[in-house]
Design an enzyme around this catalytic site. Structure first.
Site, short mmCIF file in Angstrom:
data_model
loop_
_atom_site.label_atom_id
_atom_site.label_comp_id
_atom_site.label_asym_id
_atom_site.label_seq_id
_atom_site.Cartn_x
_atom_site.Cartn_y
_atom_site.Cartn_z
N HIS A 165 0.83 -1.22 0.00
CA HIS A 165 0.00 0.00 0.00
C HIS A 165 0.86 1.26 0.00
O HIS A 165 0.43 2.32 0.47
CB HIS A 165 -0.94 0.04 1.20
CG HIS A 165 -1.69 -1.23 1.44
ND1 HIS A 165 -2.96 -1.46 0.96
CD2 HIS A 165 -1.34 -2.36 2.08
CE1 HIS A 165 -3.37 -2.67 1.32
NE2 HIS A 165 -2.39 -3.25 1.99
N SER A 286 15.51 21.43 -16.27
CA SER A 286 14.34 22.29 -16.49
C SER A 286 14.81 23.60 -17.10
O SER A 286 15.90 24.08 -16.78
CB SER A 286 13.66 22.56 -15.15
OG SER A 286 12.94 23.77 -15.20
N LYS A 292 16.79 21.51 -11.09
CA LYS A 292 16.06 20.28 -11.39
C LYS A 292 16.85 19.24 -12.17
O LYS A 292 17.64 19.57 -13.04
CB LYS A 292 14.81 20.62 -12.21
CG LYS A 292 13.80 21.43 -11.43
CD LYS A 292 12.88 20.55 -10.64
CE LYS A 292 11.83 20.01 -11.56
NZ LYS A 292 10.84 19.24 -10.85
N GLU A 299 9.90 8.40 -16.99
CA GLU A 299 8.52 8.88 -17.16
C GLU A 299 7.98 8.53 -18.55
O GLU A 299 6.81 8.16 -18.70
CB GLU A 299 8.45 10.39 -16.97
CG GLU A 299 8.71 10.84 -15.54
CD GLU A 299 8.84 12.35 -15.48
OE1 GLU A 299 7.84 13.03 -15.25
OE2 GLU A 299 9.96 12.87 -15.68
#
Ligand code: ARG
Length: 469
Positions: A165, A286, A292, A299
């Site tokens: 979970h 970024s 970043k 992704e």
């Protein structure tokens, strides 16, 4: 290849019964050559096998077959050199190649299509091509499995929290987690290997749907193409696309595994987890936030999984209500498979490249593993060892956890006195039982996370990989 003129009746391969030209928009809509030319080499191989068999059966003379085969070899050379001219008005790969053959060797080229149809031809090409691609993907999967095994060896001893979970559950060896993926990709490989049994069957010679009156030898053309055998039913041979669906299903499952892996890499490399850092080579920055480092590759693999599922759903839907045998709807079978193959191959490659370059922050993951009561089950097991029934032990430990939560402590931070105030049975040896290493190594059941078991898993995996080579 764009062409907005109507197709002249005389340039078509099936013009005989038609008196008008084909509408330009229809021609563009109907053509598949932009997609199916990817199977040109398989189409030529199929034609060479067919011509060889026709000559062996006395349907063509040897001289005719030789000329046809030489013409096909010539076309193959042009295709490989990138100088073959594909024509939209010739609809698909099959008719482009057949027309080119006739242009090169004269009317004899027209004899190649004796005892076959584009229906058995397209199924043959697609199966041959998919077999080649499946074998490549099998290799990429084997390579990825080897990467997991060597990463598991490199990081042996690193402890991380295991979750259910997405809540901390019990500590794991990081290597154990990596080897779980080894298992998934092993099954993916097995699935594709198994599908070859059904894929590697020859439709050639099934004709349009009913077979042919010519005395062909389907076993022979199957053998020449490296198929295991000819398909037993000509109607099934040209109607079925379950080989493509099976591939898409296997590819979808494999992408799902890659996507879960990607998701974990994304989570683990986030500031909140901080268990790993991804290599600069496989992350991006970024344009506005200078600090970043984004896990774009992971992704995108996660994101592209959607299109592969989509292709499976699309082809299932194309096929679901088609009457036997061939229907033009089935021309929609290739694009999704081609895109799925491209997507799966690059995702497998990138995952194999990225994994060995990951830096693991062993301190941080161990720290996270030691928090959030990941040793609560072990305290209960300890009490069971002291004679308490498991249910009672569960209850007592639950109370201790509630006490810890109120105190903002972990179980191992309690004093013996604090523990004994809840249960007298607890003794000083409890602290050893609560240590992370003890907790991990206690799980020495077959396939468990104890170091000994993980070592066994690594050895077994290495043997399996060696056997393959
Ligand atoms: N381009 C077609 C396809 O990909 C080849 C088979 C066409 N057969 C036919 N009878 N129209 O499905």
């Amino acid at each position: 290849m764009a062409n907005n003129k109507p197709t002249k009746k005389e340039s078509r391969m099936w013009g005989g019964r038609f008196s008008e030209d084909t509408d330009a928009l229809v021609q563009a809509f109907n053509a598949s050559v932009e997609v199916d030319k990817i199977m040109a080499l398989e189409d030529i191989a199929g034609s060479i096998a067919h011509a060889t068999m026709l000559a062996e059966q006395g349907i063509l003379t040897n001289v005719e077959a030789e000329e046809i085969i030489a013409g096909l070899a010539d076309i193959r050379a042009d295709i490989l050199a990138g100088v073959f001219e594909w024509k939209l008005e010739l609809e698909d790969v099959h008719m482009n190649i057949e027309r080119a053959l006739t242009e090169r060797i004269g009317p004899l080229g027209g004899k190649l299509h004796t005892a076959r149809s584009r229906n058995d031809q397209v199924a043959t090409d697609f199966r041959l091509w998919l077999k080649k691609e499946s074998l490549e993907i099998i290799n990429l999967l084997a390579n990825l499995r080897a990467v997991f095994v060597s990463s598991a060896e490199t990081h042996l001893g690193v402890i991380m929290p295991g979750y259910t979970h997405l809540q901390v559950a019990q500590p794991l060896l990081f290597s154990h987690h990596l080897l779980a993926y080894y298992e998934m990709f092993s099954r993916d490989q097995e699935r594709l290997e198994d599908s070859l049994k059904r894929l590697n069957i020859s439709p050639l010679g099934a004709g349009a749907l009913a077979g042919t009156g010519f005395p062909i030898n389907r076993k022979r053309s199957a053998e020449l193409l490296g198929f295991d055998r000819p398909a037993d039913n000509s109607l099934d041979a040209v109607s079925d696309r379950d080989f493509a669906l099976e591939f898409l299903a296997a590819a979808s499952i494999s992408m799902m595994h890659l996507s879960r892996l990607s998701e974990e890499l994304i989570l683990w490399s986030s500031q909140e987890f901080g268990f790993i850092s991804l290599p600069d080579s496989h992350t991006t920055g970024s344009s506005i936030m200078p600090q970043k480092k984004n896990p774009d590759v992971a992704e995108l693999i996660r994101g592209k999984t959607g299109r592969v599922y989509g292709h499976l759903m699309a082809l299932l839907t194309v096929m679901k209500a088609l009457p036997l045998a061939y229907n033009k709807d089935m021309q929609e079978d290739k694009e999704g498979v081609i895109d799925s193959i491209r997507t799966l191959k690059i995702s497998l490659r990138l995952s194999s490249d990225m994994l060995p370059k990951i830096k693991v922050n062993a301190e941080r993951s161990k720290h996270a593993a030691g928090r959030a009561f990941s040793n609560a089950t072990d305290l209960a097991d300890y009490l069971v060892g002291k004679g308490l029934p498991f249910r009672e032990a569960h209850e007592v430990v639950g109370r201790l956890v509630a006490y810890c939560l109120a105190q903002d402590k972990d179980l191992q931070d309690l004093t013996l006195g604090e523990m004994q105030s809840v249960l007298k049975l607890i003794e000083a040896d409890v602290f050893e039982a609560l240590k992370l290493e003890t907790v991990v190594n206690a799980r020495n059941s077959y396939g468990g996370t104890a170091l000994e078991q993980v070592r066994i898993q690594i050895e077994r995996a290495k043997e399996a990989l060696d056997l393959q080579e």
